[in-house]
Design a protein around this motif. Structure first.
Motif, PDB file in Angstrom:
ATOM      1  N   ARG A   7       0.807  -1.220   0.000  1.00 47.71           N
ATOM      2  CA  ARG A   7       0.000   0.000   0.000  1.00 47.71           C
ATOM      3  C   ARG A   7       0.841   1.271   0.000  1.00 47.71           C
ATOM      4  O   ARG A   7       0.370   2.324  -0.433  1.00 47.71           O
ATOM      5  N   GLY A  12      -2.398   3.836  -7.267  1.00 48.81           N
ATOM      6  CA  GLY A  12      -3.751   3.774  -7.803  1.00 48.81           C
ATOM      7  C   GLY A  12      -3.870   4.141  -9.266  1.00 48.81           C
ATOM      8  O   GLY A  12      -4.891   4.676  -9.696  1.00 48.81           O
ATOM      9  N   GLY A  27     -10.780   2.484  -6.200  1.00 46.56           N
ATOM     10  CA  GLY A  27     -11.953   3.157  -5.663  1.00 46.56           C
ATOM     11  C   GLY A  27     -11.990   4.628  -6.034  1.00 46.56           C
ATOM     12  O   GLY A  27     -11.021   5.186  -6.557  1.00 46.56           O
ATOM     13  N   ASP A  28     -13.107   5.253  -5.756  1.00 43.19           N
ATOM     14  CA  ASP A  28     -13.282   6.677  -6.046  1.00 43.19           C
ATOM     15  C   ASP A  28     -12.259   7.536  -5.316  1.00 43.19           C
ATOM     16  O   ASP A  28     -11.925   8.628  -5.755  1.00 43.19           O
ATOM     17  N   ASP A  29     -11.757   7.030  -4.190  1.00 43.07           N
ATOM     18  CA  ASP A  29     -10.758   7.762  -3.417  1.00 43.07           C
ATOM     19  C   ASP A  29      -9.333   7.522  -3.917  1.00 43.07           C
ATOM     20  O   ASP A  29      -8.378   8.063  -3.372  1.00 43.07           O
ATOM     21  N   GLY A  30      -9.182   6.688  -4.964  1.00 39.02           N
ATOM     22  CA  GLY A  30      -7.869   6.412  -5.531  1.00 39.02           C
ATOM     23  C   GLY A  30      -7.143   5.250  -4.887  1.00 39.02           C
ATOM     24  O   GLY A  30      -6.039   4.911  -5.296  1.00 39.02           O
ATOM     25  N   ASP A  31      -7.753   4.622  -3.886  1.00 37.71           N
ATOM     26  CA  ASP A  31      -7.129   3.475  -3.225  1.00 37.71           C
ATOM     27  C   ASP A  31      -7.492   2.187  -3.953  1.00 37.71           C
ATOM     28  O   ASP A  31      -8.628   2.017  -4.414  1.00 37.71           O
TER      29      ASP A  31
END
Length: 63
Positions: A7, A12, A27-31
């Protein structure tokens, strides 16, 4: 085979998602979200390509 994500290294970019959309999703948060952390059979080839194609070397497969 088990998919392992570093991580700290993952940015991303989504290359893994484009190569193995059944396993990876950004995800929408870039993760990065692992949709499946264990792969077998026909899914291994796509995940191997995603691991090889990761520019930050944040992905690996273990047994």
């Amino acid at each position: 085979m088990k998919v392992v994500v570093d991580r700290v290294k993952c940015t991303g970019l989504g290359i893994c998602e484009s190569l193995a959309p059944d396993v990876f999703e950004v995800g929408d948060d870039g993760d990065l979200v692992l949709l499946a952390d264990l792969v077998s059979g026909s899914g291994i080839e796509a995940v191997e390509q995603a691991v090889a194609g990761c520019p930050t070397e944040a992905l690996r497969l273990t047994e």
